[in-house]
Each structure stands twice: as structure tokens, then as C-alpha cells.
Motif scaffolding. Structure first.
Motif, short mmCIF file in Angstrom:
data_model
loop_
_atom_site.label_atom_id
_atom_site.label_comp_id
_atom_site.label_asym_id
_atom_site.label_seq_id
_atom_site.Cartn_x
_atom_site.Cartn_y
_atom_site.Cartn_z
N LEU A 206 0.97 -1.45 -0.26
CA LEU A 206 0.28 0.31 0.05
C LEU A 206 1.03 1.11 -0.13
O LEU A 206 0.32 1.94 -0.80
CB LEU A 206 -0.91 0.21 1.57
CG LEU A 206 -1.86 -0.80 1.00
CD1 LEU A 206 -2.85 -0.89 2.55
CD2 LEU A 206 -2.80 -0.87 0.08
N GLN A 207 1.94 1.46 0.79
CA GLN A 207 2.92 2.47 0.74
C GLN A 207 4.22 2.40 -0.41
O GLN A 207 3.86 3.21 -1.18
CB GLN A 207 3.82 2.50 1.73
CG GLN A 207 4.67 3.32 2.54
CD GLN A 207 5.83 3.57 3.35
OE1 GLN A 207 4.66 3.15 4.32
NE2 GLN A 207 6.88 4.11 3.61
N GLN A 208 4.01 1.86 -1.54
CA GLN A 208 4.43 1.65 -2.48
C GLN A 208 3.83 2.39 -3.49
O GLN A 208 4.14 2.32 -4.10
CB GLN A 208 5.27 0.14 -2.83
CG GLN A 208 6.00 -0.28 -4.34
CD GLN A 208 6.41 -1.53 -4.61
OE1 GLN A 208 5.83 -2.48 -3.21
NE2 GLN A 208 6.81 -1.45 -5.51
N ILE A 209 1.92 1.91 -3.39
CA ILE A 209 1.41 2.02 -4.12
C ILE A 209 0.89 3.50 -4.17
O ILE A 209 1.16 4.66 -5.06
CB ILE A 209 -0.16 1.69 -3.72
CG1 ILE A 209 0.17 0.62 -4.50
CG2 ILE A 209 -1.17 2.23 -4.84
CD1 ILE A 209 -1.18 -0.70 -4.37
N ALA A 210 1.03 4.05 -2.82
CA ALA A 210 0.75 5.78 -2.38
C ALA A 210 2.53 6.28 -2.58
O ALA A 210 1.09 7.85 -3.47
CB ALA A 210 0.92 5.86 -0.83
N VAL A 211 3.25 6.22 -2.89
CA VAL A 211 4.08 7.73 -3.14
C VAL A 211 4.21 7.46 -4.60
O VAL A 211 4.11 9.07 -5.45
CB VAL A 211 5.36 6.43 -3.11
CG1 VAL A 211 5.51 5.56 -3.81
CG2 VAL A 211 6.15 7.41 -2.11
N PHE A 212 3.24 6.75 -5.55
CA PHE A 212 2.90 7.28 -6.87
C PHE A 212 1.80 7.57 -6.75
O PHE A 212 1.28 8.68 -7.86
CB PHE A 212 3.23 6.14 -8.26
CG PHE A 212 5.24 5.76 -7.79
CD1 PHE A 212 6.24 6.73 -8.39
CD2 PHE A 212 5.70 4.54 -7.40
CE1 PHE A 212 7.23 6.04 -8.82
CE2 PHE A 212 6.59 4.22 -6.83
CZ PHE A 212 7.30 4.44 -8.10
N VAL A 213 0.46 7.17 -6.19
CA VAL A 213 -0.47 7.71 -6.83
C VAL A 213 -0.71 9.40 -6.47
O VAL A 213 -1.42 10.39 -6.30
CB VAL A 213 -1.66 6.72 -6.32
CG1 VAL A 213 -2.89 7.20 -5.83
CG2 VAL A 213 -1.52 5.80 -6.66
N VAL A 214 -0.15 8.91 -4.79
CA VAL A 214 -0.01 10.84 -3.99
C VAL A 214 -0.08 11.90 -5.45
O VAL A 214 -1.36 12.59 -5.44
CB VAL A 214 0.42 10.71 -2.98
CG1 VAL A 214 0.87 12.10 -2.66
CG2 VAL A 214 0.01 9.71 -2.20
N PRO A 215 1.52 11.74 -5.95
CA PRO A 215 1.27 13.12 -6.69
C PRO A 215 0.17 12.91 -7.92
O PRO A 215 -0.16 14.11 -8.65
CB PRO A 215 2.85 12.74 -7.37
CG PRO A 215 2.94 11.36 -6.99
CD PRO A 215 2.23 10.83 -5.30
N SER A 216 -0.28 11.77 -8.31
CA SER A 216 -1.10 11.60 -10.19
C SER A 216 -2.00 12.45 -8.28
O SER A 216 -3.28 13.49 -9.91
CB SER A 216 -1.78 10.31 -9.83
OG SER A 216 -0.59 9.16 -10.31
N VAL A 217 -2.77 12.11 -7.34
CA VAL A 217 -3.89 13.01 -6.97
C VAL A 217 -3.74 14.11 -7.55
O VAL A 217 -4.50 14.93 -7.90
CB VAL A 217 -4.42 12.40 -5.81
CG1 VAL A 217 -5.39 13.19 -5.51
CG2 VAL A 217 -4.45 10.15 -5.60
N VAL A 218 -2.68 15.07 -6.93
CA VAL A 218 -2.61 16.27 -6.61
C VAL A 218 -1.96 17.06 -7.64
O VAL A 218 -2.72 17.98 -8.18
CB VAL A 218 -1.22 16.72 -6.01
CG1 VAL A 218 -0.64 18.21 -5.58
CG2 VAL A 218 -1.63 15.72 -4.52
N GLY A 219 -1.43 15.88 -9.00
CA GLY A 219 -1.46 16.61 -10.25
C GLY A 219 -2.14 16.80 -11.28
O GLY A 219 -2.54 17.67 -11.68
N PHE A 220 -3.68 15.61 -11.02
CA PHE A 220 -4.51 16.18 -11.73
C PHE A 220 -5.65 16.63 -10.83
O PHE A 220 -6.16 17.91 -12.15
CB PHE A 220 -5.25 14.98 -11.50
CG PHE A 220 -5.45 13.42 -12.30
CD1 PHE A 220 -4.15 13.82 -13.40
CD2 PHE A 220 -5.87 12.00 -12.60
CE1 PHE A 220 -3.77 12.55 -13.87
CE2 PHE A 220 -4.99 11.37 -12.89
CZ PHE A 220 -3.73 11.19 -14.18
#
Length: 554
Positions: free
Chosen positions: A332-346
Motif C-alpha cells: 500500500l505504501q509502495q502504491i501511495a508514493v506514486f498515486v499521491v502525486p497523481s491525485v494532486v497533479g490531476f
């Protein structure tokens, strides 16, 4: 065993592989690399599609024609096979029962061939009825064009079901790159069709030509995987009697709840198309353009970790819940480190991203802003949607396919109810420069539904293996780094004129990504530090190589 290439080599025994197996992150990177290439080719396809079709009614027709037959792929494809076939098949390999594994794999192929073939034929004959039922708002030319397009695309989805079977075989043998990069051929087929015929046909004929290109791409996607399957699984047996094996029966039993869950998801997709067909022209196209971007991080980060972890989670389910729980937390942490900037970026830079990808030809700046607004609605549930991939895989590894199916049903019900409730008011009262925003209601409903499913899955796993939350302090540091990087990106976007969307996108998104990983590294996020370290090693290695070349030249 050399994992630097994914070549068709004779497999060693699974126990021997266990001793030499790379870290789980290496497998996730192989999956992510394959998905990345696939998704990048998909984005190129979408950019070219947008150039020729924009948000015209012809774009709506092709999008709907591609969505309706997708029932086969959703019901019998990767999601169902990951839940039922992969855990059983992986355990047989782990136990050294290679002959039984080959017979079970052949039995599953035989079942899929019969069922997918029958449904493909049914879809071809019932295309007019499907258009009348699921595309109720299509009349005249839109209806007449959708029927032949659906008839061509339906067999393609049957072929892609068999491609998902090949993916399950290869994943279980820890061959991750080839099956996830295979869809590149599907995209390339359609890209070639658009580039060759786009200026030679009117849009109505181009829709039909693109449908044939999609069918050819499906054949190529399956065909490229089969040599690897036959090389790795030498005990394949396609006798129908193999379907009566205990393991085959267990797969079928486990498949039913997954099929029901996937069926509910498919109903949700049909509901989206049905409702969008009632909105203004271009709504289906806008939904698809925004969904393509929304699914990119889900595939790259959520699916890559979930798919690479599933075989090993299945093998380790008897080794105790503590190891399983810690593995899920790390994932879950491995996923979040890339998804969080995707959320903010979108949310913060979505207009820049949409323009860089789509704003060409018939896709106008107004189309960019409408797509960005709808994308923001989907982004509301992006982090939840990526995390649920791994949480569902954990249930599958525990041989529980019923609860994920139930939770998916609840999510779909909430998504459909909220989407319908919000669609009409947004269509009637919300607009941007005269364009109604009914599609935003559908995307907002999907975002809320994703969080409900995430909560239910996490609560269910807590009862089975204990709490699997990754921790709020780490998540807050990730969001802090992402917001800081996005603020700089937004400032650059104000300075750089939007005359060339691609150059503007590079100038904005490059600093955003670099700042996010740099700040996250300084804040002590291990996964971000790993990315920064790999990046710096690569730079120094290239610099050292260049210096050595210069010395040699002197």
C-alpha cells in the motif's frame, strides 16, 4: 534465473526459483514497465483519436461501441482469472505438481474458449437490441453506425479473454513484462489504422475501419503471448475431461463470485454509457478521455503491485497472517508514493495534462477544460481505487472471492445512484462557457463509490489478518511534498503561454515530478528515496561513461 529479460526460457522448478527470486518490488517494476509502455501507447492512440474525432458524435459512437461488448472481457478476463485461476494454478506450481497444473490450465482455456465464443456470436446477432437497450439516446445515424461497429468489436473482446488466460499463466511463472506489454500491439494496430486512413475517409467510415483495426489488435495481443505460454507450460492438456478435476472445479466455484462482481462492474459501465447517451453530444467522449487519464495511475501503480504480489500472496497464505499483513502494508505504501502525486497533479495541473495529450485537431481548448473538470470528479476516488486493487488481491490469495464481489456490488450501486442523482442537475444548471456538465455528476458518483469500496475491503481484511493501514503521518508527508511541487508547477503554467500544449506540459510537469520526489526523499519516504537513488546512480553512471569516452578519445 535471469530476470533482466523476460525471454522464453525453460522454467526451473518453482522451489528453485523461490531461492533465487528477486524482491517483490522488482516484479512490480516489471509489471509497471509493461503497463507503462502499454498505457503510453494507449495515450498516443487517444491523442491521435482526439485529433481526428474530437468530441463529435462519431467519437461517441466508437466509444460506446467499444464499451458495450466489453462485457466479455470484464466478466471473464483478468479480474476473474486473478481471483480464481491464478491462486490455484500458482499453488500447484509451488507444490511441484506440474502435470496437474498443465491439465488445469488447459481446462480453463477450454471453458473460456467455449463461453467466450458463444457470447461473441450472441453479441454479433443481438447488436441492434443492445444498441436500443444500452444506448437508448442513440437515434438515426448514431444508431445505424453503432450496430456494425459493435458486431466487429464483440469477437475482439472474446479474443482478449483468452489473452487474459495467457497473462494468468505467465504471471504465475513470474513472467510479468510480456503479458502487460502485449496490449501495445492492440494500440499500435489502431494507431496505424488512424494514421493510414484518417485523412482518406470520412468519420463514419473511419469508425468502421477503426473497429476492424481493434479486432486485428486483439489477435496480435493474444498471438504474441502464446509462444511464451507454450514454452513455460509444457504440460498443457486441452481435454474436456480435465474440467472435472478437483482443482478445475474449485476454480469454477471461486470464479462465480468474481464473475458476479465483475458483472456488477459491467452493469455500472453500461449504466454510465446509458446515462451519458441521454446527455449532450460529446458526453460519452469526454467521459472516456477523462477515464483514460484516471485509469493510468491505477494501472501503473495499483495493478502493477497487485498483479506482481498475487502469486506470492497465494503461496504464503499458510505461513501466518503477520507476514501477509506486513506485505500488504508495504504494498500500500509502495502504491501511495506514486498515486499521491497523481491525485494532486490531476486536481491542480489537470488542464495542463489534458491539453498536452489531447488538444490537437478537432479537440478544442474548451474540450480540454470540460475534460479536466470531469477528470477532477474521478480523481476524488483515485487513491481509493488504486489501493483496492491490492486489497482485493489479498482476499483472492485467501481464496475469498465473495467479499470483493459483494463490496464491488455496493460500490456500483452507490456510483449509479449518485451519478443519476447528480447528472440531471449538473446538466441543467452547471455549465462551462455554455457547455453543460452533466458528465461531472457521473464522475463524482464514481469517486464517492470508490471510497466506500476501499473502506469495506479494509474493514474485511482487518477481521481476517489484522489492520493493514499504511499510517497517516507517512501519507501526510507525501501530500505535503506533492502540494509543494504542484504549487511550483502551477506558477510555471501561469508564466508559460499555452500556445504549444506539449512543450508547456513538459515545462510544468517535469519540475513538479522532480520536486515531489526530492522533497519526499528529504522527508524520509523510503520509496521516494529509492527512486531518487536510482535516478542519481543513473546520472552518475552516464556521466562516468561520458568521461571515459572522452578520455579514450584523447
Amino acid at each position: 534465473m535471469n530476470h533482466k529479460t523476460d525471454g522464453p526460457v525453460a522454467p526451473a522448478s518453482i522451489p528453485a526459483e523461490e531461492a533465487k527470486k528477486p524482491a517483490a518490488g522488482a516484479f512490480a517494476r516489471l509489471v509497471a514497465a509493461g503497463i507503462f509502455l502499454s498505457r503510453m501507447s494507449g495515450l498516443v492512440r487517444e491523442a491521435i483519436f482526439a485529433r481526428y474525432f474530437g468530441t463529435t458524435m462519431f467519437a461517441d459512437v466508437f466509444r460506446a461501441a467499444l464499451r458495450i461488448p466489453n462485457v466479455l472481457q470484464n466478466l471473464l478476463g483478468e479480474g476473474t482469472l486473478s481471483a480464481s485461476f491464478v491462486p490455484v494454478y500458482s499453488e500447484l506450481l509451488h507444490q511441484g505438481k506440474k502435470e496437474e497444473a498443465g491439465r488445469v490450465a488447459g481446462a480453463v482455456f477450454s471453458i473460456l474458449l467455449v463461453v467466450a465464443g458463444a457470447f461473441s456470436l450472441l453479441g454479433v446477432f443481438m447488436a441492434p437490441l443492445m444498441v436500443d437497450v444500452f444506448l437508448y439516446g442513440f437515434h438515426g445515424e448514431r444508431r445505424a453506425l453503432a450496430i456494425p461497429a459493435i458486431r466487429i468489436i464483440f469477437p475482439m473482446t472474446g479474443i482478449l479473454v483468452l489473452s487474459a488466460w495467457a497473462l494468468g499463466i505467465l504471471n504465475s511463472h513470474r513472467k510479468f513484462f510480456i503479458p502487460y506489454v502485449a496490449p501495445v500491439l492492440w494500440n499500435v494496430s489502431m494507431i496505424a489504422g488512424l494514421l493510414i486512413l484518417g485523412t482518406r475517409m470520412d468519420l463514419a467510415h473511419l469508425v468502421i475501419a477503426l473497429s476492424w483495426a481493434a479486432l486485428l489488435g486483439g489477435i496480435l495481443q493474444l498471438g504474441v503471448q502464446l509462444p511464451w505460454v507454450f514454452q513455460l507450460e509444457k504440460n498443457l492438456s486441452f481435454k474436456w475431461s480435465n474440467t472435472r478435476l478437483p482443482e478445475s472445479r474449485e476454480i469454477v466455484r471461486n470464479a462465480w463470485p468474481a464473475i458476479i462482481g465483475r458483472g456488477v462492474v459491467q452493469i455500472s459501465a453500461w449504466i454510465d454509457v446509458f446515462l451519458a447517451s441521454l446527455l449532450s453530444v460529446g458526453a460519452i467522449a469526454v467521459l472516456t478521455y477523462s477515464t483514460t487519464l484516471y485509469l493510468l495511475p491505477i494501472s501503473l501503480f495499483g495493478m502493477s503491485v497487485a498483479a506482481s504480489e498475487l502469486p506470492d500472496l497465494a503461496r504464503q497464505r499458510l505461513e501466518g497472517t503477520e507476514l501477509l499483513r506486513e506485505r500488504v502494508k508495504a504494498g500500500l505504501q509502495q502504491i501511495a508514493v506514486f498515486v499521491v502525486p497523481s491525485v494532486v497533479g490531476f486536481f491542480v495541473l489537470g488542464d495542463v495534462i489534458v491539453a498536452a495529450l489531447y488538444q490537437h485537431g478537432r479537440f478544442s481548448p474548451l474540450d480540454t477544460m470540460i475534460t479536466y473538470i470531469v477528470l477532477a470528479g474521478f480523481t476524488l476516488g483515485l487513491q481509493a481505487s488504486t489501493s483496492t486493487r491490492l486489497l482485493s488481491s489479498t482476499f483472492f490469495a485467501l481464496h475469498d472471492t465473495r467479499k470483493p464481489a459483494l463490496y464491488a456490488t455496493i460500490r456500483v450501486a452507490i456510483t449509479g445512484f449518485l451519478g443519476y442523482a447528480l447528472m440531471r442537475p449538473f446538466e441543467a444548471m452547471a455549465s462551462f462557457q455554455g457547455r453543460p456538465l452533466g458528465a461531472l455528476g457521473l464522475s463524482l458518483g464514481a469517486g464517492v463509490g470508490a471510497w466506500v469500496e476501499w473502506w469495506l475491503l479494509r474493514r474485511g481484511l482487518k477481521k481476517k489478518i489484522g489492520p493493514v493501514a499504511m499510517g497517516m503521518p507517512v501519507l501526510l508527508r507525501m501530500y505535503g511534498a506533492a502540494l509543494a511541487g504542484a504549487a511550483v508547477g502551477r506558477a510555471i503554467a501561469y508564466v508559460v503561454p499555452p500556445t504549444n500544449p506539449i512543450i508547456r506540459g513538459v515545462l510544468v510537469l517535469g519540475p513538479f515530478g522532480l520536486l515531489y520526489f526530492g522533497i519526499a526523499h528529504l522527508l524520509g519516504i523510503p520509496q521516494a528515496s529509492a527512486v531518487v537513488n536510482r535516478f542519481t546512480r543513473l546520472i552518475f553512471r552516464n556521466a562516468a561513461g561520458s568521461a571515459g569516452s572522452n578520455e579514450g578519445g584523447d
